[in-house]
Motif scaffolding. Structure first.
Motif, PDB file in Angstrom:
ATOM      1  N   GLY A  98     -23.131 -18.167 -13.166  1.00  0.00           N
ATOM      2  CA  GLY A  98     -23.408 -18.531 -14.701  1.00  0.00           C
ATOM      3  C   GLY A  98     -24.049 -17.059 -15.240  1.00  0.00           C
ATOM      4  O   GLY A  98     -23.834 -16.536 -16.120  1.00  0.00           O
ATOM      5  N   MET A  99     -24.896 -17.011 -14.326  1.00  0.00           N
ATOM      6  CA  MET A  99     -25.997 -15.748 -14.846  1.00  0.00           C
ATOM      7  C   MET A  99     -25.529 -14.999 -14.835  1.00  0.00           C
ATOM      8  O   MET A  99     -25.564 -13.597 -15.487  1.00  0.00           O
ATOM      9  CB  MET A  99     -27.707 -16.364 -14.151  1.00  0.00           C
ATOM     10  CG  MET A  99     -28.283 -16.944 -14.839  1.00  0.00           C
ATOM     11  SD  MET A  99     -30.068 -16.502 -14.161  1.00  0.00           S
ATOM     12  CE  MET A  99     -31.051 -15.331 -14.905  1.00  0.00           C
ATOM     13  N   LEU A 100     -24.898 -14.451 -13.551  1.00  0.00           N
ATOM     14  CA  LEU A 100     -23.844 -13.434 -13.260  1.00  0.00           C
ATOM     15  C   LEU A 100     -22.702 -12.673 -14.187  1.00  0.00           C
ATOM     16  O   LEU A 100     -22.637 -12.185 -14.594  1.00  0.00           O
ATOM     17  CB  LEU A 100     -23.453 -13.139 -12.453  1.00  0.00           C
ATOM     18  CG  LEU A 100     -24.703 -12.791 -10.467  1.00  0.00           C
ATOM     19  CD1 LEU A 100     -24.229 -13.056  -9.481  1.00  0.00           C
ATOM     20  CD2 LEU A 100     -25.683 -11.306 -11.394  1.00  0.00           C
ATOM     21  N   ALA A 101     -22.502 -13.966 -15.135  1.00  0.00           N
ATOM     22  CA  ALA A 101     -21.625 -14.322 -16.199  1.00  0.00           C
ATOM     23  C   ALA A 101     -21.782 -13.668 -17.299  1.00  0.00           C
ATOM     24  O   ALA A 101     -20.758 -13.825 -18.257  1.00  0.00           O
ATOM     25  CB  ALA A 101     -20.357 -15.310 -16.038  1.00  0.00           C
ATOM     26  N   GLY A 102     -23.197 -13.350 -17.571  1.00  0.00           N
ATOM     27  CA  GLY A 102     -24.097 -13.250 -19.160  1.00  0.00           C
ATOM     28  C   GLY A 102     -24.203 -14.429 -19.287  1.00  0.00           C
ATOM     29  O   GLY A 102     -24.458 -14.382 -20.508  1.00  0.00           O
ATOM     30  N   LYS A 103     -24.164 -16.130 -18.780  1.00  0.00           N
ATOM     31  CA  LYS A 103     -24.139 -16.775 -19.630  1.00  0.00           C
ATOM     32  C   LYS A 103     -25.800 -17.286 -19.734  1.00  0.00           C
ATOM     33  O   LYS A 103     -26.150 -17.413 -19.402  1.00  0.00           O
ATOM     34  CB  LYS A 103     -23.597 -18.302 -18.886  1.00  0.00           C
ATOM     35  CG  LYS A 103     -22.133 -18.039 -18.833  1.00  0.00           C
ATOM     36  CD  LYS A 103     -21.791 -19.679 -18.290  1.00  0.00           C
ATOM     37  CE  LYS A 103     -20.013 -19.919 -18.232  1.00  0.00           C
ATOM     38  NZ  LYS A 103     -20.190 -20.750 -17.633  1.00  0.00           N
ATOM     39  N   SER A 104     -25.778 -17.822 -21.139  1.00  0.00           N
ATOM     40  CA  SER A 104     -27.371 -17.936 -21.076  1.00  0.00           C
ATOM     41  C   SER A 104     -28.207 -19.799 -21.300  1.00  0.00           C
ATOM     42  O   SER A 104     -27.002 -19.770 -20.535  1.00  0.00           O
ATOM     43  CB  SER A 104     -27.741 -18.090 -22.669  1.00  0.00           C
ATOM     44  OG  SER A 104     -27.192 -19.374 -23.485  1.00  0.00           O
ATOM     45  N   LEU A 105     -29.738 -19.929 -20.751  1.00  0.00           N
ATOM     46  CA  LEU A 105     -29.947 -20.633 -20.092  1.00  0.00           C
ATOM     47  C   LEU A 105     -29.506 -22.027 -21.340  1.00  0.00           C
ATOM     48  O   LEU A 105     -29.115 -22.734 -20.524  1.00  0.00           O
ATOM     49  CB  LEU A 105     -31.180 -20.839 -20.241  1.00  0.00           C
ATOM     50  CG  LEU A 105     -32.127 -22.162 -20.208  1.00  0.00           C
ATOM     51  CD1 LEU A 105     -31.774 -22.489 -18.595  1.00  0.00           C
ATOM     52  CD2 LEU A 105     -33.556 -21.952 -20.213  1.00  0.00           C
TER      53      LEU A 105
END
Length: 147
Positions: A98-105
């Motif tokens: 998710g982080m690599l896809a640019g999603k926020s916390l």
């Protein structure tokens, strides 16, 4: 004659961890980083998610134990520890991807469900916090927010 052997598995919950195997009963005792019957504590304070995964894999690769006893958690079997590792790996992978896809916390906390582990104690209360703990580790130690 009762014998026990202690071993250091590396960083996992802090830099020092307690683990012992009691023979001849073949009981493995691990304090803090392997918890059965519930998910890890809140935002994983003091935990090293990479070390937790690595240490748990080593435990599972060693001579199988007959009974697992964890501090602050349930007793269990080799299969229960395997399931715990599955939770850690799924949690880590979902947050990482998710982080690599640019999603926020906040988005990760809304999107990640891990329903296959919903029977574990504290699942509803602590899953968003577990996500936050992995998120912060990846941000602070691996700069995932800058990739």
């Amino acid at each position: 004659m009762q014998a026990f052997f202690d071993k250091y598995y590396g960083p996992n919950n802090g830099r020092g961890s307690v683990s012992m195997r009691f023979m001849p009963e073949n009981v493995l005792f691990v304090a803090d980083w392997i918890v059965l019957g519930r998910i890890p504590y809140q935002t994983l304070p003091g935990y090293d998610i990479h070390g937790m995964i690595r240490s748990t894999k080593v435990v599972l690769e060693e001579k199988p134990f007959d009974v697992f006893v964890g501090a602050h958690a349930d007793m269990g079997t080799h299969e229960d520890v395997e399931r715990y590792l599955s939770y850690l790996e799924a949690l880590y992978a979902e947050v990482r991807d998710g982080m690599l896809a640019g999603k926020s916390l906040e988005t990760l906390q809304q999107d990640i469900k891990l329903d296959e582990f919903s029977d574990l104690e504290m699942y509803n209360e602590w899953l968003p916090q577990n996500i936050e703990g992995v998120y912060k580790t990846l941000k602070e130690q691996s700069y995932f927010d800058q990739r």
